[in-house]
Scaffold this active site. Structure first.
Site, PDB file in Angstrom:
ATOM      1  N   HIS A  14       6.830  -3.506   0.617  1.00 53.52           N
ATOM      2  CA  HIS A  14       7.879  -4.245  -0.073  1.00 53.52           C
ATOM      3  C   HIS A  14       7.275  -5.239  -1.054  1.00 53.52           C
ATOM      4  O   HIS A  14       6.051  -5.380  -1.157  1.00 53.52           O
ATOM      5  CB  HIS A  14       8.834  -4.947   0.911  1.00 53.52           C
ATOM      6  CG  HIS A  14       8.316  -6.207   1.514  1.00 53.52           C
ATOM      7  ND1 HIS A  14       9.132  -7.152   2.092  1.00 53.52           N
ATOM      8  CD2 HIS A  14       7.053  -6.696   1.641  1.00 53.52           C
ATOM      9  CE1 HIS A  14       8.411  -8.157   2.547  1.00 53.52           C
ATOM     10  NE2 HIS A  14       7.157  -7.914   2.295  1.00 53.52           N
ATOM     11  N   CYS A  33       3.629 -12.214  -0.839  1.00 55.90           N
ATOM     12  CA  CYS A  33       4.706 -11.227  -0.786  1.00 55.90           C
ATOM     13  C   CYS A  33       5.300 -10.943  -2.161  1.00 55.90           C
ATOM     14  O   CYS A  33       6.096 -10.017  -2.311  1.00 55.90           O
ATOM     15  CB  CYS A  33       5.786 -11.661   0.202  1.00 55.90           C
ATOM     16  SG  CYS A  33       5.407 -11.192   1.908  1.00 55.90           S
ATOM     17  N   HIS A  39       2.882  -4.503  -1.144  1.00 55.78           N
ATOM     18  CA  HIS A  39       1.983  -4.645   0.003  1.00 55.78           C
ATOM     19  C   HIS A  39       2.771  -4.149   1.207  1.00 55.78           C
ATOM     20  O   HIS A  39       3.994  -4.020   1.151  1.00 55.78           O
ATOM     21  CB  HIS A  39       1.555  -6.104   0.204  1.00 55.78           C
ATOM     22  CG  HIS A  39       2.712  -6.980   0.543  1.00 55.78           C
ATOM     23  ND1 HIS A  39       3.559  -7.471  -0.407  1.00 55.78           N
ATOM     24  CD2 HIS A  39       3.189  -7.403   1.738  1.00 55.78           C
ATOM     25  CE1 HIS A  39       4.510  -8.176   0.190  1.00 55.78           C
ATOM     26  NE2 HIS A  39       4.318  -8.153   1.487  1.00 55.78           N
ATOM     27  N   HIS A  41       3.649  -3.865   5.594  1.00 54.63           N
ATOM     28  CA  HIS A  41       3.686  -4.530   6.900  1.00 54.63           C
ATOM     29  C   HIS A  41       3.834  -3.464   7.985  1.00 54.63           C
ATOM     30  O   HIS A  41       4.436  -2.417   7.763  1.00 54.63           O
ATOM     31  CB  HIS A  41       4.891  -5.473   7.012  1.00 54.63           C
ATOM     32  CG  HIS A  41       4.785  -6.684   6.148  1.00 54.63           C
ATOM     33  ND1 HIS A  41       3.996  -7.772   6.458  1.00 54.63           N
ATOM     34  CD2 HIS A  41       5.387  -6.988   4.965  1.00 54.63           C
ATOM     35  CE1 HIS A  41       4.119  -8.692   5.512  1.00 54.63           C
ATOM     36  NE2 HIS A  41       4.951  -8.246   4.589  1.00 54.63           N
ATOM     37  N   ASP A  79      10.565   4.242   7.566  1.00 54.26           N
ATOM     38  CA  ASP A  79       9.156   4.420   7.932  1.00 54.26           C
ATOM     39  C   ASP A  79       8.366   5.086   6.798  1.00 54.26           C
ATOM     40  O   ASP A  79       8.781   6.122   6.266  1.00 54.26           O
ATOM     41  CB  ASP A  79       9.050   5.262   9.211  1.00 54.26           C
ATOM     42  CG  ASP A  79       7.650   5.243   9.790  1.00 54.26           C
ATOM     43  OD1 ASP A  79       6.916   4.248   9.566  1.00 54.26           O
ATOM     44  OD2 ASP A  79       7.282   6.219  10.478  1.00 54.26           O
ATOM     45  N   HIS A  80       7.239   4.459   6.447  1.00 50.16           N
ATOM     46  CA  HIS A  80       6.384   4.912   5.338  1.00 50.16           C
ATOM     47  C   HIS A  80       7.118   4.918   4.005  1.00 50.16           C
ATOM     48  O   HIS A  80       6.831   5.727   3.120  1.00 50.16           O
ATOM     49  CB  HIS A  80       5.776   6.306   5.623  1.00 50.16           C
ATOM     50  CG  HIS A  80       4.716   6.263   6.674  1.00 50.16           C
ATOM     51  ND1 HIS A  80       4.994   6.078   8.009  1.00 50.16           N
ATOM     52  CD2 HIS A  80       3.368   6.360   6.598  1.00 50.16           C
ATOM     53  CE1 HIS A  80       3.871   6.072   8.702  1.00 50.16           C
ATOM     54  NE2 HIS A  80       2.866   6.235   7.868  1.00 50.16           N
ATOM     55  N   GLU A 125       7.513  -8.949  11.551  1.00 47.63           N
ATOM     56  CA  GLU A 125       6.914  -8.534  10.286  1.00 47.63           C
ATOM     57  C   GLU A 125       5.393  -8.689  10.364  1.00 47.63           C
ATOM     58  O   GLU A 125       4.638  -7.902   9.783  1.00 47.63           O
ATOM     59  CB  GLU A 125       7.482  -9.379   9.139  1.00 47.63           C
ATOM     60  CG  GLU A 125       7.144  -8.841   7.769  1.00 47.63           C
ATOM     61  CD  GLU A 125       7.845  -9.608   6.665  1.00 47.63           C
ATOM     62  OE1 GLU A 125       8.768  -9.049   6.046  1.00 47.63           O
ATOM     63  OE2 GLU A 125       7.481 -10.777   6.441  1.00 47.63           O
TER      64      GLU A 125
HETATM   65 NI    NI Z   1       5.543  -9.195   2.819  1.00 47.72          NI
END
Ligand code: NI
Length: 135
Positions: A14, A33, A39, A41, A79-80, A125
């Site tokens: 995200h 972020c 990037h 998580h 997911d992914h 997260e």
């Molecule tokens: Ni982040």
């Protein structure tokens, strides 16, 4: 009333970025972020349901069914994936853990069996930060 929790895991990318702000303000508020090129998580999602014990099974709900439900209606969508670009229910929203958890709530609710209620969601997260939501 008994509370039952299943933990599921997913990875997603995200970026936190408010397009109405300058690059500088975004970097100041969102720090890492706000990184332009995304990037990721490793998220842990705790799904807690509540209900009475079914005398025939001894369960509030079959954990296998709860896991399947979360995989089918949530994990397959996130997911992914890139939360900003790939995920239909996050379009036009800030890709924060707070927004994500409140959207995940709406995805789970319609699929619970009769007599079972969604009590809370907890979304990690990072190992140091998580959000909780009670609807
Ligand atoms: Ni982040």
């Amino acid at each position: 009333m008994v509370y039952l929790t299943r933990v599921e895991h997913f990875n997603a990318a995200h970026k936190l970025y408010n397009p109405n702000w300058s690059k500088e303000k975004n970097e100041e508020v969102f720090e890492g972020c706000a990184n332009e090129n995304w990037h990721g998580h490793n998220f842990d999602l705790y799904v807690t349901v509540k209900g009475e014990i079914d005398p025939e099974t001894g369960f509030v709900m079959n954990l296998k069914d709860l896991s399947k439900l979360v995989k089918q209606h949530v994990l397959t969508k996130v997911d992914h994936k890139n939360l900003n670009l790939d995920v239909d229910f996050m379009q036009g929203k800030m890709a924060s853990a707070e927004v994500l958890i409140s959207e995940i709530w709406k995805l789970i609710i319609p699929h619970l069996p009769v007599g079972v209620q969604l009590h809370s969601l907890k979304l990690y997260e990072t190992h140091k930060s998580f959000v909780e939501y009670f609807g």
